[in-house]
Design an enzyme around this catalytic site. Structure first.
Site, PDB file in Angstrom:
ATOM      1  N   CYS A   1       0.840  -1.207   0.000  1.00 30.37           N
ATOM      2  CA  CYS A   1       0.000   0.000   0.000  1.00 30.37           C
ATOM      3  C   CYS A   1       0.866   1.244   0.000  1.00 30.37           C
ATOM      4  O   CYS A   1       1.375   1.667   1.045  1.00 30.37           O
ATOM      5  CB  CYS A   1      -0.938  -0.010   1.195  1.00 30.37           C
ATOM      6  SG  CYS A   1      -2.031   1.425   1.275  1.00 30.37           S
TER       7      CYS A   1
ATOM      8  N   CYS B   1      -0.585   4.084   2.126  1.00 32.22           N
ATOM      9  CA  CYS B   1      -0.402   3.869   3.566  1.00 32.22           C
ATOM     10  C   CYS B   1       1.024   4.158   4.012  1.00 32.22           C
ATOM     11  O   CYS B   1       1.245   4.773   5.065  1.00 32.22           O
ATOM     12  CB  CYS B   1      -0.739   2.431   3.939  1.00 32.22           C
ATOM     13  SG  CYS B   1      -2.353   1.854   3.395  1.00 32.22           S
ATOM     14  N   ASP B   2       2.010   3.696   3.252  1.00 32.95           N
ATOM     15  CA  ASP B   2       3.378   3.634   3.750  1.00 32.95           C
ATOM     16  C   ASP B   2       4.410   4.466   2.995  1.00 32.95           C
ATOM     17  O   ASP B   2       5.557   4.554   3.429  1.00 32.95           O
ATOM     18  CB  ASP B   2       3.847   2.167   3.755  1.00 32.95           C
ATOM     19  CG  ASP B   2       3.003   1.306   4.677  1.00 32.95           C
ATOM     20  OD1 ASP B   2       2.536   1.826   5.701  1.00 32.95           O
ATOM     21  OD2 ASP B   2       2.801   0.116   4.366  1.00 32.95           O
TER      22      ASP B   2
END
Length: 305
Positions: free
Chosen positions: A131, A134-135
């Site tokens: 992701c 997300c990261d």
């Protein structure tokens, strides 16, 4: 007989359980692994409202504790089939156990397609992420590697240029299968370097990723590249094998729902990453879960007599 039986205890399923239990419904949630879904395996989360930074395991634990607080019954098991009857649904587990419920909510999510290389599981959330949204920000000003050649891989590579020093896009062919406008954007982005006709061989490191080994298919030589993060985007597979007897899936195996999270079968809802949808995030999963619980409550009150 449950009022709502939820299959899957990720953020979508847990939220649905919280809303259902708070409405004084008899709610059960079935999970074959530890509650929390992908959140449980995510190291740090920085895009969930109310938290500047939170460990995935901590957020998952808090969600599940809240779910149980309101009286949800947790059932451990692997669902293999759902039978649809007029006024109730029958859920069958691999163990042979069966449960009956007025409504069923599918929240099983999806699995990423893996590279199938050494250390891939070892470094999940320790330098391997599925992701970028997300990261990506966690690796600001680092060299990042994206694996894949479809729309998702190219979109994520472009997104990561907001944070990366350089993005290396690794694809096993010379040509991309992605849409032309995305290919053009990638080729014209100075922060992206293409590694075509390369395939990953191994992910390397001790406690965290420190390099990736790639095979140059044209020279048959292996090359090692230093990096702290690898983003594989070679596709996803929805967890819908147990739904094959129900005509509610699209041609890719995802569940088709309307904006009320209803499938075409009355009393069966679906939420989160298992659905056919453009964005899969914790926030969208939570929204789906709340919607399904409210709609299931209305269905029980107004249509089941």
């Amino acid at each position: 007989m449950y009022d709502i039986l939820i299959i899957g205890a990720g953020p979508a399923g847990i939220t649905c359980a919280i809303y259902g239990a708070r409405a004084n419904l008899n709610v059960g949630i079935i999970e074959k692994e530890a509650p929390g879904g992908k959140v449980l395996k995510t190291d740090e989360i920085e895009n969930y409202p109310g938290f500047d930074n939170v460990k995935g395991i901590d957020l998952a634990s808090k969600m599940f504790e809240q779910c149980l607080k309101f009286g949800t019954e947790f059932l451990f098991g692997n669902v293999v089939k759902i039978n649809n009857f007029d006024n109730y649904k029958e859920v069958i587990l691999e163990s042979g156990e069966t449960y009956q419920s007025k409504t069923v909510v599918i929240a099983t999510g999806n699995d990423v397609k893996k590279m199938n290389v050494p250390n891939e599981d070892k470094f999940y959330a320790k330098g391997i992420s599925y992701c970028a949204v997300c990261d990506g920000a966690l690796y600001k000003d680092k060299d990042m590697f994206v694996i894949g050649g479809g729309n998702s891989a190219l979109q994520e590579a472009l997104f990561l240029t907001k944070f990366a020093k350089k993005v290396y896009l690794v694809h096993r062919r010379d040509e991309f299968r992605a849409e032309k406008h995305l290919v053009d954007k990638v080729k014209n982005n100075p922060k992206i370097e293409l590694l075509l006709s390369y395939v990953p061989v191994s992910i390397n490191g001790e406690d965290h990723v420190t390099s990736i080994t790639l095979l140059n298919k044209k020279t048959s030589q292996e090359e090692v590249f230093a990096t702290n993060v690898v983003f594989p985007f070679i596709g996803f597979e929805p967890k819908t094998e147990f739904l094959q007897n129900l005509d509610i899936l699209d041609d890719k195996g995802y569940v088709i729902v309307n904006d009320k999270m209803e499938t075409k079968i009355k009393g069966i809802y679906s939420i989160g990453d298992v659905n056919s949808k453009p964005l899969r995030q914790i926030t969208t999963a939570v929204s789906d879960g709340a919607t399904a619980a409210i709609e299931a409550e209305h269905y029980i009150q107004n249509e089941l007599k």
